[in-house]
Design a protein around this motif. Structure first.
Motif, PDB file in Angstrom:
ATOM      1  N   ASP A 249       0.817  -1.215   0.000  1.00 45.31           N
ATOM      2  CA  ASP A 249       0.000   0.000   0.000  1.00 45.31           C
ATOM      3  C   ASP A 249       0.851   1.266   0.000  1.00 45.31           C
ATOM      4  O   ASP A 249       0.363   2.344  -0.360  1.00 45.31           O
ATOM      5  N   LEU A 250       2.122   1.149   0.384  1.00 48.64           N
ATOM      6  CA  LEU A 250       3.015   2.299   0.409  1.00 48.64           C
ATOM      7  C   LEU A 250       3.765   2.469  -0.903  1.00 48.64           C
ATOM      8  O   LEU A 250       4.574   3.372  -1.040  1.00 48.64           O
ATOM      9  N   GLY A 251       3.487   1.599  -1.844  1.00 47.69           N
ATOM     10  CA  GLY A 251       4.140   1.704  -3.143  1.00 47.69           C
ATOM     11  C   GLY A 251       5.441   0.951  -3.252  1.00 47.69           C
ATOM     12  O   GLY A 251       6.185   1.120  -4.212  1.00 47.69           O
ATOM     13  N   LEU A 252       5.774   0.110  -2.236  1.00 51.13           N
ATOM     14  CA  LEU A 252       7.011  -0.668  -2.280  1.00 51.13           C
ATOM     15  C   LEU A 252       6.808  -1.924  -3.118  1.00 51.13           C
ATOM     16  O   LEU A 252       5.806  -2.616  -2.982  1.00 51.13           O
ATOM     17  N   GLY A 253       7.761  -2.194  -3.977  1.00 49.13           N
ATOM     18  CA  GLY A 253       7.657  -3.411  -4.767  1.00 49.13           C
ATOM     19  C   GLY A 253       8.634  -3.418  -5.913  1.00 49.13           C
ATOM     20  O   GLY A 253       9.327  -2.434  -6.182  1.00 49.13           O
ATOM     21  N   VAL A 254       8.688  -4.556  -6.581  1.00 46.22           N
ATOM     22  CA  VAL A 254       9.573  -4.738  -7.720  1.00 46.22           C
ATOM     23  C   VAL A 254       8.805  -5.457  -8.819  1.00 46.22           C
ATOM     24  O   VAL A 254       8.098  -6.437  -8.549  1.00 46.22           O
ATOM     25  N   ARG A 255       8.926  -4.972 -10.045  1.00 43.46           N
ATOM     26  CA  ARG A 255       8.318  -5.643 -11.198  1.00 43.46           C
ATOM     27  C   ARG A 255       9.423  -6.216 -12.079  1.00 43.46           C
ATOM     28  O   ARG A 255      10.421  -5.544 -12.343  1.00 43.46           O
ATOM     29  N   VAL A 256       9.240  -7.453 -12.517  1.00 35.08           N
ATOM     30  CA  VAL A 256      10.221  -8.121 -13.364  1.00 35.08           C
ATOM     31  C   VAL A 256       9.538  -8.556 -14.656  1.00 35.08           C
ATOM     32  O   VAL A 256       8.532  -9.266 -14.624  1.00 35.08           O
ATOM     33  N   ASP A 257      10.085  -8.109 -15.787  1.00 36.68           N
ATOM     34  CA  ASP A 257       9.613  -8.532 -17.105  1.00 36.68           C
ATOM     35  C   ASP A 257      10.770  -9.184 -17.849  1.00 36.68           C
ATOM     36  O   ASP A 257      11.908  -8.710 -17.786  1.00 36.68           O
ATOM     37  N   THR A 258      10.486 -10.247 -18.567  1.00 27.45           N
ATOM     38  CA  THR A 258      11.522 -10.829 -19.400  1.00 27.45           C
ATOM     39  C   THR A 258      11.752  -9.969 -20.632  1.00 27.45           C
ATOM     40  O   THR A 258      10.819  -9.378 -21.174  1.00 27.45           O
ATOM     41  N   GLY A 259      12.999  -9.890 -21.054  1.00 25.71           N
ATOM     42  CA  GLY A 259      13.363  -9.151 -22.244  1.00 25.71           C
ATOM     43  C   GLY A 259      13.905 -10.073 -23.321  1.00 25.71           C
ATOM     44  O   GLY A 259      13.659 -11.279 -23.315  1.00 25.71           O
ATOM     45  N   ARG A 260      14.676  -9.519 -24.224  1.00 25.43           N
ATOM     46  CA  ARG A 260      15.182 -10.288 -25.344  1.00 25.43           C
ATOM     47  C   ARG A 260      16.156 -11.372 -24.870  1.00 25.43           C
ATOM     48  O   ARG A 260      16.845 -11.235 -23.862  1.00 25.43           O
ATOM     49  N   ASP A 261      16.226 -12.440 -25.641  1.00 28.48           N
ATOM     50  CA  ASP A 261      17.106 -13.562 -25.341  1.00 28.48           C
ATOM     51  C   ASP A 261      17.887 -13.883 -26.610  1.00 28.48           C
ATOM     52  O   ASP A 261      17.289 -14.123 -27.674  1.00 28.48           O
ATOM     53  N   LEU A 262      19.221 -13.888 -26.513  1.00 30.57           N
ATOM     54  CA  LEU A 262      20.078 -14.172 -27.654  1.00 30.57           C
ATOM     55  C   LEU A 262      20.732 -15.536 -27.478  1.00 30.57           C
ATOM     56  O   LEU A 262      21.113 -15.906 -26.358  1.00 30.57           O
ATOM     57  N   TYR A 263      20.868 -16.266 -28.590  1.00 31.00           N
ATOM     58  CA  TYR A 263      21.483 -17.593 -28.542  1.00 31.00           C
ATOM     59  C   TYR A 263      22.344 -17.813 -29.774  1.00 31.00           C
ATOM     60  O   TYR A 263      21.973 -17.428 -30.895  1.00 31.00           O
ATOM     61  N   ALA A 264      23.525 -18.421 -29.577  1.00 26.46           N
ATOM     62  CA  ALA A 264      24.391 -18.830 -30.672  1.00 26.46           C
ATOM     63  C   ALA A 264      24.995 -20.178 -30.310  1.00 26.46           C
ATOM     64  O   ALA A 264      25.554 -20.334 -29.212  1.00 26.46           O
ATOM     65  N   GLY A 265      24.868 -21.146 -31.200  1.00 29.55           N
ATOM     66  CA  GLY A 265      25.365 -22.465 -30.867  1.00 29.55           C
ATOM     67  C   GLY A 265      25.416 -23.394 -32.060  1.00 29.55           C
ATOM     68  O   GLY A 265      25.473 -22.957 -33.214  1.00 29.55           O
ATOM     69  N   ALA A 266      25.386 -24.681 -31.768  1.00 30.25           N
ATOM     70  CA  ALA A 266      25.492 -25.703 -32.808  1.00 30.25           C
ATOM     71  C   ALA A 266      24.573 -26.866 -32.460  1.00 30.25           C
ATOM     72  O   ALA A 266      24.129 -27.021 -31.308  1.00 30.25           O
ATOM     73  N   ARG A 267      24.278 -27.686 -33.465  1.00 34.46           N
ATOM     74  CA  ARG A 267      23.485 -28.882 -33.236  1.00 34.46           C
ATOM     75  C   ARG A 267      24.075 -30.044 -34.022  1.00 34.46           C
ATOM     76  O   ARG A 267      24.767 -29.849 -35.025  1.00 34.46           O
ATOM     77  N   VAL A 268      23.797 -31.254 -33.543  1.00 35.67           N
ATOM     78  CA  VAL A 268      24.201 -32.486 -34.207  1.00 35.67           C
ATOM     79  C   VAL A 268      22.951 -33.332 -34.385  1.00 35.67           C
ATOM     80  O   VAL A 268      22.219 -33.571 -33.414  1.00 35.67           O
ATOM     81  N   GLY A 269      22.681 -33.751 -35.623  1.00 35.54           N
ATOM     82  CA  GLY A 269      21.445 -34.479 -35.903  1.00 35.54           C
ATOM     83  C   GLY A 269      21.676 -35.794 -36.613  1.00 35.54           C
ATOM     84  O   GLY A 269      22.729 -36.026 -37.233  1.00 35.54           O
ATOM     85  N   PHE A 270      20.668 -36.662 -36.519  1.00 31.94           N
ATOM     86  CA  PHE A 270      20.696 -37.978 -37.143  1.00 31.94           C
ATOM     87  C   PHE A 270      19.334 -38.254 -37.772  1.00 31.94           C
ATOM     88  O   PHE A 270      18.300 -37.908 -37.187  1.00 31.94           O
ATOM     89  N   LEU A 271      19.336 -38.857 -38.932  1.00 32.95           N
ATOM     90  CA  LEU A 271      18.083 -39.168 -39.608  1.00 32.95           C
ATOM     91  C   LEU A 271      17.289 -40.214 -38.836  1.00 32.95           C
ATOM     92  O   LEU A 271      17.835 -41.175 -38.308  1.00 32.95           O
TER      93      LEU A 271
END
Length: 227
Positions: free
Chosen positions: A102-124
């Protein structure tokens, strides 16, 4: 690392059990671009817990959406690919300190952008199906807003870590495919970037780096084109 080893073992087992290694995997080679969407949840890792307030969410979840690109090469019956992705999420929450809300104390958390760089190995796994494991570097951003009833502090939290995952891809045609995968990320190092006149910043406008432990689980589906 245990999760990464388990995923690699699962991929190897599928390859050994599948007689499709002799099949032509040219359907899954070349440049690809894809649109992604799915479920996203972030939660404190095993080294972190919030026991101060039972009303606080221990995790945040929402809808993940993004785009990815990659290039796959064939080495005999094995497919190896490089890939990158940028995504965002609707996950958010608010942490409030009981009656002090009620006194205005608090924290808001929002997710933002997510970056990824990597590799994959696949099999038929058939004429038009591919199973794969993946891994690489990820950088996630979370947007924070803290209020004490009078002032507000807004900042971004950038986190570095690794991602591992496993999935399956199915070729609808020579150029179009669909896919589904599970991804686990762990962020182990972070840095605040305050946007409030240098509050708690160094001369560069960024705070020092610190250790973190944040887990992220995602189940994603995608549709893409191969060129």
């Amino acid at each position: 690392m245990k999760k990464f080893a388990a995923l690699l073992a699962a991929g190897t087992a599928m390859a050994v059990a599948t007689p499709a290694l002799a099949q032509d995997n040219s359907t899954f080679t070349g440049f690809r671009v894809e649109a992604l969407g799915g479920y996203d949840v972030s939660k404190a890792g095993s080294d972190v817990d919030n026991d101060l307030n039972d009303e606080d969410d221990q995790s945040i979840d929402g809808f993940m959406y993004g785009v990815g690109v990659g290039y796959d090469f064939a080495f005999g019956g094995v497919l190896v690919g490089l890939e990158g992705e940028i995504s965002d999420s609707t996950a958010k929450t608010e942490f409030n300190d009981g009656d002090l809300e009620d006194l205005g104390l608090g924290v808001r958390v929002d997710t933002g952008r997510d970056l990824y760089a990597g590799a994959r190995v696949g099999f038929l796994a058939g004429d038009n199906a591919l199973v794969y494991v993946k891994g690489g570097y990820t950088n996630g951003r979370y947007n924070l807003l803290a209020a004490d009833g009078t002032n507000e502090i807004e900042t971004n939290l950038d986190l570095d870590g690794f991602r591992v995952g496993a999935g399956a891809e199915y070729a609808l045609s020579e150029n179009m495919f669909i896919k589904a995968e599970y991804r686990y990320s762990n962020y182990s190092e972070g840095e605040f970037d305050f946007q409030n006149n240098g509050f708690f910043d160094d001369d560069t406008g960024e705070s020092g780096r610190f250790d973190a432990d944040l887990d992220r689980h995602q189940v994603a589906v995608g549709v893409g084109l191969r060129f």
